[in-house]
Design a protein around this motif. Structure first.
Motif, PDB file in Angstrom:
ATOM      1  N   TRP A 208     -27.889  55.938 -29.139  1.00 48.10           N
ATOM      2  CA  TRP A 208     -27.083  54.710 -28.451  1.00 48.10           C
ATOM      3  C   TRP A 208     -26.593  53.956 -28.860  1.00 48.10           C
ATOM      4  O   TRP A 208     -27.317  53.063 -29.222  1.00 48.10           O
ATOM      5  N   GLU A 209     -25.513  54.500 -28.898  1.00 51.19           N
ATOM      6  CA  GLU A 209     -24.396  52.863 -29.724  1.00 51.19           C
ATOM      7  C   GLU A 209     -23.502  52.565 -28.707  1.00 51.19           C
ATOM      8  O   GLU A 209     -23.414  52.347 -27.116  1.00 51.19           O
ATOM      9  N   ASP A 210     -23.785  50.249 -28.497  1.00 54.83           N
ATOM     10  CA  ASP A 210     -23.288  49.750 -28.047  1.00 54.83           C
ATOM     11  C   ASP A 210     -24.038  49.666 -26.323  1.00 54.83           C
ATOM     12  O   ASP A 210     -23.772  49.585 -25.324  1.00 54.83           O
TER      13      ASP A 210
ATOM     14  N   THR B 262     -27.091  47.602 -24.118  1.00 55.13           N
ATOM     15  CA  THR B 262     -27.794  46.557 -24.402  1.00 55.13           C
ATOM     16  C   THR B 262     -29.298  46.842 -23.758  1.00 55.13           C
ATOM     17  O   THR B 262     -29.528  47.816 -23.373  1.00 55.13           O
TER      18      THR B 262
ATOM     19  N   ARG C 153     -34.453  48.659 -31.256  1.00 52.29           N
ATOM     20  CA  ARG C 153     -33.653  48.455 -31.489  1.00 52.29           C
ATOM     21  C   ARG C 153     -33.606  48.233 -33.053  1.00 52.29           C
ATOM     22  O   ARG C 153     -34.412  47.364 -33.357  1.00 52.29           O
TER      23      ARG C 153
ATOM     24  N   GLN D 220     -26.210  46.352 -34.020  1.00 44.13           N
ATOM     25  CA  GLN D 220     -24.529  47.481 -33.450  1.00 44.13           C
ATOM     26  C   GLN D 220     -25.768  48.674 -33.465  1.00 44.13           C
ATOM     27  O   GLN D 220     -24.781  49.934 -33.162  1.00 44.13           O
ATOM     28  N   LYS D 221     -26.996  48.637 -33.592  1.00 43.28           N
ATOM     29  CA  LYS D 221     -27.447  50.941 -33.688  1.00 43.28           C
ATOM     30  C   LYS D 221     -28.540  50.035 -33.149  1.00 43.28           C
ATOM     31  O   LYS D 221     -29.602  49.614 -33.044  1.00 43.28           O
ATOM     32  N   GLN D 222     -28.822  51.391 -32.013  1.00 40.24           N
ATOM     33  CA  GLN D 222     -30.600  51.576 -30.789  1.00 40.24           C
ATOM     34  C   GLN D 222     -30.456  53.036 -31.384  1.00 40.24           C
ATOM     35  O   GLN D 222     -29.495  54.031 -31.660  1.00 40.24           O
TER      36      GLN D 222
END
Length: 116
Positions: free
Chosen positions: A38-40, A42, A97, A101-103
């Motif tokens: 998943w990008e972007d 929280t 996380r 920038q990356k999760q």
């Protein structure tokens, strides 16, 4: 692979198999590790999405509280043996996380019985 397809359809996320091998305690069962990116997103959004996906796979979960470290790293996980899918004996997830920038969401390790 049938169970993997059922899990993928149930949570409606693109999944990539990282590992698939016979379970060491019972060679008629398999351990499958898979991930999704998943990008972007929280951390609160990632936790919500993960729990929503988890709810489609099991009735009850043993969940570890989400933790956010000072350096921006994040982790959250859970496991269940009360699964909703036939032949799915155990499932767990780890949400990590890796950087700002990356999760990476590892939706779980799945133990399944062989289907003839």
């Amino acid at each position: 692979m049938l169970i993997f397809r059922l899990v993928s359809e149930a949570i409606d996320l693109p999944l990539q198999i990282e590992n698939c091998e016979p379970y060491w305690r019972n060679r008629s069962q398999y351990e499958i590790t898979f991930t999704t990116m998943w990008e972007d997103v929280t951390p609160p959004e990632a936790v919500f999405r993960t729990l929503a996906a988890a709810d489609t796979l099991a009735w009850e979960w043993n969940v570890r509280c989400p933790v956010e470290w000072e350096d921006g790293l994040f982790e959250f996980g859970g496991q269940s043996v009360k699964t909703k899918l036939a032949n799915l004996l155990w499932i767990g997830f780890e949400l990590e996380r890796e950087g700002a920038q990356k999760q990476t969401i590892q939706e779980g390790t799945v133990y399944e019985t062989k289907i003839p």
